[in-house]
Design an enzyme around this catalytic site. Sequence first.
Site, mmCIF file in Angstrom:
data_model
loop_
_atom_site.group_PDB
_atom_site.id
_atom_site.type_symbol
_atom_site.label_atom_id
_atom_site.label_comp_id
_atom_site.label_asym_id
_atom_site.label_seq_id
_atom_site.Cartn_x
_atom_site.Cartn_y
_atom_site.Cartn_z
ATOM 1 N N HIS A 37 1.011 0.221 -0.585
ATOM 2 C CA HIS A 37 0.848 0.950 -1.854
ATOM 3 C C HIS A 37 1.009 -0.001 -3.039
ATOM 4 O O HIS A 37 0.269 0.080 -4.026
ATOM 5 C CB HIS A 37 1.910 2.044 -1.989
ATOM 6 C CG HIS A 37 1.808 3.143 -0.983
ATOM 7 N ND1 HIS A 37 2.746 3.340 -0.001
ATOM 8 C CD2 HIS A 37 0.871 4.101 -0.808
ATOM 9 C CE1 HIS A 37 2.405 4.392 0.728
ATOM 10 N NE2 HIS A 37 1.268 4.868 0.263
ATOM 11 N N GLN A 153 -11.146 8.419 4.930
ATOM 12 C CA GLN A 153 -10.714 9.111 3.703
ATOM 13 C C GLN A 153 -11.395 8.496 2.480
ATOM 14 O O GLN A 153 -11.813 9.206 1.565
ATOM 15 C CB GLN A 153 -9.189 9.022 3.564
ATOM 16 C CG GLN A 153 -8.665 9.494 2.218
ATOM 17 C CD GLN A 153 -7.162 9.582 2.157
ATOM 18 O OE1 GLN A 153 -6.593 10.556 2.606
ATOM 19 N NE2 GLN A 153 -6.504 8.586 1.593
ATOM 20 N N SER A 186 3.274 4.866 5.824
ATOM 21 C CA SER A 186 4.525 5.604 5.597
ATOM 22 C C SER A 186 5.060 6.135 6.924
ATOM 23 O O SER A 186 6.264 6.278 7.114
ATOM 24 C CB SER A 186 4.271 6.778 4.652
ATOM 25 O OG SER A 186 3.716 6.288 3.456
HETATM 26 O O1 PAF Z 1 -3.720 8.734 1.491
HETATM 27 C C1 PAF Z 1 -2.852 9.513 1.044
HETATM 28 O O2 PAF Z 1 -1.680 9.181 0.862
HETATM 29 C C2 PAF Z 1 -3.258 10.950 0.723
HETATM 30 O O3 PAF Z 1 -4.199 11.421 1.627
HETATM 31 C C3 PAF Z 1 -3.745 11.128 -0.727
HETATM 32 C C4 PAF Z 1 -5.014 10.370 -0.998
HETATM 33 C C5 PAF Z 1 -2.650 10.683 -1.681
HETATM 34 C C6 PAF Z 1 -4.025 12.611 -0.982
HETATM 35 O O4 PAF Z 1 -2.896 13.382 -0.780
#
Ligand code: PAF
Length: 281
Positions: A37, A153, A186
């Site tokens: 992150h 995603q 995570s």
């Molecule tokens: O990748 C993530 O942590 C989640 O899917 C996101 C993009 C924050 C949406 O809740």
Amino acid sequence: MLILERNSELKIHLDRIRAESRQIGFIPTMGALHAGHISLINESKKQGLFTVCSIFVNPTQFNDKKDLEHYPRTPDQDIEMLRQSGCDALFMPSTEEIYPKEDTRIFNFGELETLLEGSHRPGHFNGVAKVVSILFDKVQPNVAFFGSKDYQQVMVIQALVKQLNLPIKIVPCSIIREPDGLAMSSRNKRLNKEEREAAKLIPLLLNESKVLFKAQKPISEIKAFIASKLAQKTIYKLEYFEICGSDDLHILTNKNEVKEGIALIACFVGKIRLIDNLILD
Ligand code: PAF
């Protein structure tokens, strides 16, 4: 670093930033932050953007209630990491701020929703699309950064931005790995010692699949090889291992079908479901 919990506060601050003609970079997260992150925050800062991170554990994207309950939550540590990273603002809304009433929207991402994660986590991408569209609406970023560990995603979010005609640039960022190759996630926080040790096989197998793919081994053989390796220990439960075209994720049967292949895996290690991927050429 500003810490904002209400939509109204967020709007006041970001309107001020826009009035100063500054551009906004956005990193949506579900917290339990790690170096992956922070690499997204760093990328946004490097581009000179006013950097906003959100932490919201989105209930609509969990198809398993237990998974939502057990999702790691480490807010104090997250805030400290974000402060140190130089992030400008953190948005930490409550569920009521994001979903004041039930969001019944149904998105259509075609084949993308039925493949890989889509087929194993029904409704997951619809939930992701709901929350990301809501967060994009509140933050109205110029650029948004996403980690490529969640490769599918990122493709869904690119499709979302296109469908909603949003003027937001989506920047996929490299996977950040632990020294032994395990992709940062995570969910790694939930692995016990034995599971953590076992988890390092996943990136090793991805690397092996790359070698075999480059050596023109038939894809069916590569898949059988990976499945057999994981079948050797009961700690692993393979959900899928596929080799796809990196442009649209269609499942390949033959290397020559595409310019670039990508291997994608989802595997339980003990009770923890991990995903990872590797570009093959
Ligand atoms: O990748 C993530 O942590 C989640 O899917 C996101 C993009 C924050 C949406 O809740």
